[in-house]
Design an enzyme around this catalytic site. Structure first.
Site, PDB file in Angstrom:
ATOM      1  N   ASP A 366     -29.463  -9.468 104.435  1.00 16.46           N
ATOM      2  CA  ASP A 366     -28.494  -8.261 105.023  1.00 16.46           C
ATOM      3  C   ASP A 366     -27.179  -9.397 105.809  1.00 16.46           C
ATOM      4  O   ASP A 366     -26.873 -10.126 105.395  1.00 16.46           O
ATOM      5  CB  ASP A 366     -29.603  -8.171 106.014  1.00 16.46           C
ATOM      6  CG  ASP A 366     -29.437  -6.715 106.438  1.00 16.46           C
ATOM      7  OD1 ASP A 366     -28.491  -6.206 107.054  1.00 16.46           O
ATOM      8  OD2 ASP A 366     -29.767  -5.491 105.971  1.00 16.46           O
ATOM      9  N   ASP A 367     -26.909  -8.872 106.658  1.00 16.95           N
ATOM     10  CA  ASP A 367     -25.627  -9.027 107.573  1.00 16.95           C
ATOM     11  C   ASP A 367     -25.690  -9.832 108.249  1.00 16.95           C
ATOM     12  O   ASP A 367     -26.746 -10.524 108.175  1.00 16.95           O
ATOM     13  CB  ASP A 367     -25.283  -7.713 109.068  1.00 16.95           C
ATOM     14  CG  ASP A 367     -24.259  -7.621 109.372  1.00 16.95           C
ATOM     15  OD1 ASP A 367     -23.770  -8.456 109.015  1.00 16.95           O
ATOM     16  OD2 ASP A 367     -24.239  -7.461 110.424  1.00 16.95           O
ATOM     17  N   LYS A 476     -27.625  -2.197  99.974  1.00 18.99           N
ATOM     18  CA  LYS A 476     -27.678  -1.755 101.110  1.00 18.99           C
ATOM     19  C   LYS A 476     -25.865  -1.098 101.740  1.00 18.99           C
ATOM     20  O   LYS A 476     -24.979  -2.266 102.375  1.00 18.99           O
ATOM     21  CB  LYS A 476     -27.710  -2.471 102.119  1.00 18.99           C
ATOM     22  CG  LYS A 476     -28.619  -1.664 103.079  1.00 18.99           C
ATOM     23  CD  LYS A 476     -29.404  -2.397 104.069  1.00 18.99           C
ATOM     24  CE  LYS A 476     -29.918  -1.748 105.346  1.00 18.99           C
ATOM     25  NZ  LYS A 476     -30.857  -2.958 106.430  1.00 18.99           N
ATOM     26  N   ASP A 478     -23.565  -0.171 104.178  1.00 13.46           N
ATOM     27  CA  ASP A 478     -24.067   0.837 105.984  1.00 13.46           C
ATOM     28  C   ASP A 478     -23.001   0.619 106.445  1.00 13.46           C
ATOM     29  O   ASP A 478     -21.363   0.936 106.318  1.00 13.46           O
ATOM     30  CB  ASP A 478     -23.979  -0.608 106.095  1.00 13.46           C
ATOM     31  CG  ASP A 478     -24.977  -0.550 108.202  1.00 13.46           C
ATOM     32  OD1 ASP A 478     -25.065   0.322 108.802  1.00 13.46           O
ATOM     33  OD2 ASP A 478     -26.129  -1.519 108.100  1.00 13.46           O
ATOM     34  N   MET A 479     -22.891   1.676 107.777  1.00 15.16           N
ATOM     35  CA  MET A 479     -21.338   2.244 108.266  1.00 15.16           C
ATOM     36  C   MET A 479     -22.018   2.063 109.911  1.00 15.16           C
ATOM     37  O   MET A 479     -22.839   3.290 109.825  1.00 15.16           O
ATOM     38  CB  MET A 479     -21.573   3.464 107.823  1.00 15.16           C
ATOM     39  CG  MET A 479     -20.216   4.017 108.595  1.00 15.16           C
ATOM     40  SD  MET A 479     -20.026   5.072 109.949  1.00 15.16           S
ATOM     41  CE  MET A 479     -18.692   5.538 109.559  1.00 15.16           C
ATOM     42  N   ASN A 480     -21.663   1.407 110.854  1.00 17.29           N
ATOM     43  CA  ASN A 480     -22.325   1.523 112.339  1.00 17.29           C
ATOM     44  C   ASN A 480     -21.409   1.783 113.087  1.00 17.29           C
ATOM     45  O   ASN A 480     -21.277   1.015 114.264  1.00 17.29           O
ATOM     46  CB  ASN A 480     -22.365   0.369 112.417  1.00 17.29           C
ATOM     47  CG  ASN A 480     -23.978  -0.191 111.658  1.00 17.29           C
ATOM     48  OD1 ASN A 480     -24.592   0.088 111.224  1.00 17.29           O
ATOM     49  ND2 ASN A 480     -24.188  -1.664 110.529  1.00 17.29           N
ATOM     50  N   CYS A 526     -26.911   3.517 104.502  1.00 14.41           N
ATOM     51  CA  CYS A 526     -27.373   3.307 105.898  1.00 14.41           C
ATOM     52  C   CYS A 526     -26.302   3.393 106.590  1.00 14.41           C
ATOM     53  O   CYS A 526     -24.937   3.079 106.643  1.00 14.41           O
ATOM     54  CB  CYS A 526     -27.900   1.728 106.191  1.00 14.41           C
ATOM     55  SG  CYS A 526     -28.410   1.037 107.379  1.00 14.41           S
ATOM     56  N   ASP A 548     -33.571   2.966 112.165  1.00  9.53           N
ATOM     57  CA  ASP A 548     -33.592   1.568 112.239  1.00  9.53           C
ATOM     58  C   ASP A 548     -34.741   1.751 112.992  1.00  9.53           C
ATOM     59  O   ASP A 548     -34.583   0.164 113.509  1.00  9.53           O
ATOM     60  CB  ASP A 548     -32.454   0.885 113.222  1.00  9.53           C
ATOM     61  CG  ASP A 548     -31.049   1.036 112.363  1.00  9.53           C
ATOM     62  OD1 ASP A 548     -31.339   0.240 111.306  1.00  9.53           O
ATOM     63  OD2 ASP A 548     -30.158   0.607 113.005  1.00  9.53           O
TER      64      ASP A 548
HETATM   65  C1  GLA Z   1     -27.256  -1.387 111.172  1.00  5.49           C
HETATM   66  C2  GLA Z   1     -28.429  -0.770 109.621  1.00  5.49           C
HETATM   67  C3  GLA Z   1     -29.778  -1.823 110.149  1.00  5.49           C
HETATM   68  C4  GLA Z   1     -29.173  -3.533 109.935  1.00  5.49           C
HETATM   69  C5  GLA Z   1     -27.833  -3.637 110.360  1.00  5.49           C
HETATM   70  C6  GLA Z   1     -27.123  -4.963 109.987  1.00  5.49           C
HETATM   71  O1  GLA Z   1     -28.115  -1.186 111.913  1.00  5.49           O
HETATM   72  O2  GLA Z   1     -29.507  -0.588 110.370  1.00  5.49           O
HETATM   73  O3  GLA Z   1     -30.773  -1.726 108.663  1.00  5.49           O
HETATM   74  O4  GLA Z   1     -28.094  -3.960 108.452  1.00  5.49           O
HETATM   75  O5  GLA Z   1     -26.910  -2.278 110.669  1.00  5.49           O
HETATM   76  O6  GLA Z   1     -26.319  -5.639 111.241  1.00  5.49           O
END
Ligand code: GLA
Length: 658
Positions: A366-367, A476, A478-480, A526, A548
């Protein structure tokens, strides 16, 4: 046959296995909605009533007949400015500045197969599975043309709707509002189900009576959002999971949207879903066209389980695409809750080794693997492997993990740019911002301006070059953060209000390119968990990280709310560590397993650090997954008891179609 036009009555009837939808071109050329509900046949215009209603005017054509009013008759595509004073689906500003549209029937075509929408996700089906109806409407004064599109999937009890507008008037017009679907109900006492939430608690169910006035949900965040999902259900008061009438609308779109339900002066109900009208003013030059996204409709007379099953089937078979649509999804272990930013290539390798021992199929890093990203305040946009952490490089790590017998997946957040990044230092103008204003930050990051072609290319190559560099089979995406301070230095002043929509089109173009170049890739979308959990994203990825919040007990409610529209096969669900990182609750490992097994299934913990008795349960759980994955993915899902309602226990079942 799914679509029947009756010349004598001038009716269009859309027939599915159990439902009928009917509209009629009336004596003046207006398109009236007659019926949507349980299967029937014959002309339903006897449902219409004509009375002189005070203060509801009459179209010019009606002459002295005061019983004919746009304000009281059920409209198929209600327009602002022509005497329907309810909230309407379409508002256009004409070249002369007037705000009115008077659409009359011109012609129609019926075609085998299902229409596509260029650049937009939509339900797809073969020529045998679906039919399309296109009704051309025109404003005879301005020349504005509207095509109402209907897709009918008879076996699935699914009807889709969309709208396109062509400006054939003599000057520039502006679209100020365009809802893709509108349904008028002459009778019935309804309740409205909407799905509200927040980060880490998405898609809670709210069921309230439809009252006089307008009930509205929506998003102005640039994504479909954690706060409201782009779906609505209208149910009769007595409707339960297993009996009663109910109607669903689900928007195949991943940006700003709005849903409206209103009860009018005569207790008639109107339900509409489509693009958000706030910050939306779409200019169309003469000859230009605008295509609105699609809404999926379904009706069930057998309660909400059946309604959900109709939508589940449609989303599984006619929205989701690609290799994993019908294939077993690998059981993955994700590094996020196992290590957050605190990992190296060696610790990832150790995690993979331990995961292999308990029959997990894939390691997802992941990140934290790129730029100098050791926390969430930098490096988005700098998609270069951090070789201080991943010594030996990415390919080496992927090869080593593959040698153990695990597949490899990776995390990206491609649409973002950190102010503290090489990319921002080189291209500050690539961030969405209003020149001269300091933009809102969220998680210390900005959003890239996806209306710029060079940004799209940069983003695409950032992801694709990493995928080409090693044997990576899962992403994965993502878009946060939400979009705010909307400004693009690329667009003209007048085009600024197109940015929300152009952004979404950019996301779709990127993901389409990705699944085209990498057809076997398993893509999981995500957005801070489930802020972009919608049918639009499911067109590109067969699964989306649901939330999350990985706490098994809260997940019961999140997954139940999600299941009203979305199939289990789309819900990213993992077993995580305890006390749960989001809510601090301790639940038995077995419970966590059962809840995650009602989704795509995987783990989000450090297998080397959990108690031995929990670790020992993993092979049992993976065995159960292998036994039931097909049933969970393909079967008919029934909500039996609701923890959300009883706060004691939950119960669901999945039944094989045979
Ligand atoms: C989001 C995703 C998490 C994770 C973090 C990483 O919050 O929903 O699952 O991947 O970013 O920064």
């Amino acid at each position: 046959m799914g679509i029947i036009y009756c010349e004598k009555d001038r009716t269009f009837t859309l027939q599915t296995k159990n439902t009928t939808y009917q509209m009629q071109v009336d004596r003046y050329g207006f398109l009236l909605h007659l019926y949507y509900g349980k299967k029937t046949d014959g002309c339903m215009d006897y449902l219409l009533t004509y009375y002189d209603r005070g203060f509801s005017g009459n179209p010019y054509d009606a002459g002295e007949d005061r019983t004919y009013s746009m304000d009281t008759l059920p409209q198929e595509f209600p327009c602002y400015g022509n005497g329907d004073f309810r909230s309407t689906a379409f508002a256009v500003e004409n070249a002369d500045g007037s705000m009115s549209c008077d659409l009359r029937y011109k012609s129609h075509v019926i075609i085998d197969g299902k229409y596509n929408l260029e650049g937009l996700p939509a339900v797809y089906a073969s020529e045998e599975e679906a039919q399309t109806l296109e009704i051309l409407m025109e404003d005879p004064v301005t020349g504005v043309k509207v095509v109402l599109l209907y897709g009918v999937l008879p076996a699935q009890d699914i009807i889709t709707r969309s709208v396109s507008v062509k400006n054939e008037s003599s000057g520039k017009i502006y679209l100020n509002k365009i809802e893709s679907a509108s349904l008028d109900f002459l009778y019935g006492d309804y309740e409205l189900l909407t799905f509200y939430g927040r980060h880490a608690m998405e898609r809670n169910v709210q069921r309230v009576p439809v009252v006089h006035g307008t009930q509205k949900i929506g998003s102005v965040r640039g994504t479909s959002s954690h706060q409201y999902n782009p779906m609505m259900i209208l149910a009769e008061k007595e409707t339960t999971e297993d009996k009663g009438n109910c109607y669903a609308m689900s928007f195949v779109y991943s940006g700003c949207f709005q849903g409206e339900v209103l009860k009018d002066q005569l207790n008639q109900t109107r339900m509409m879903l489509g693009l958000q009208e706030e910050a939306f003013r779409y200019p169309l030059e003469t000859g230009e066209m605008f295509q609105a996204p699609e809404v999926i409709l379904s009706y069930s007379s057998e309660g909400m389980n059946r309604l959900s099953q109709n939508l589940h089937h449609c989303i599984r078979q006619h929205i989701c695409r690609g290799k994993y649509k019908e294939e077993i999804r690998p059981i993955l272990i994700n590094s996020w809750e196992a290590a957050y930013f605190d990992f190296t290539g060696d610790t990832i390798y150790e995690l993979a080794k331990a995961a292999k021992e308990v029959n997990i199929d894939m390691l997802v890093m992941d990140d934290g693997w790129f730029g100098v990203r050791n926390s969430d305040n930098c490096s988005l946009g700098d998609w270069k492997v951090n070789t201080d952490k991943i010594t030996g490089g990415l390919k080496h790590l992927v090869d080593e993990v593959n040698k153990i017998g695990l597949e490899f997946g990776i995390w990206f957040e491609p649409e973002m740019i950190s102010p503290n990044s090489d990319l921002y230092r080189a291209h500050p103008e690539w961030a969405i911002q209003i020149p001269g204003r300091e933009a809102t930050q969220s998680r210390q990051q900005y959003v890239l301006d996806l209306s710029r072609p060079e940004v799209l290319d940069y983003v695409y190559e950032s992801v694709a070059s990493i995928l080409r560099s090693a044997n990576i089979v899962y992403v994965k995406w993502d878009m946060n953060r939400q979009l705010s301070d909307l400004g693009s230095t690329y667009l003209e002043a007048e085009e600024q209000q197109e940015l929300f929509h152009r952004y979404v089109l950019g996301v779709y173009a990127l993901q389409e390119r990705l699944v085209t170049e990498f057809p076997d890739l398993l893509l999981e979308n995500c957005s801070g968990g489930g802020a972009r959990f919608d049918p639009g994203m499911l067109y590109y990825s067969p699964q989306i990280w649901c939330s999350d919040d990985t706490d098994a007990i809260e997940r019961l409610m999140i997954q139940e709310g999600t299941s009203l529209i979305y199939p289990l096969s789309t819900m990213g669900a993992h077993v995580s560590d305890c006390p749960n990182h989001a809510v601090g609750r301790v639940t038995p490992f077995e419970t966590r397993g059962h809840v995650a097994l009602a989704g795509t299934f995987g783990y989000e913990l450090d297998v080397t650090k959990i108690p031995e008795e929990d670790r020992k349960m993993i092979p049992e759980q993976t065995k159960m997954y292998h036994k039931y994955h097909e049933l969970v993915r393909e079967g008919d899902y029934y909500r039996i008891a609701s923890y959300r309602e009883n706060h004691l226990y939950d119960c669901w079942a999945v039944a094989s179609k045979d």
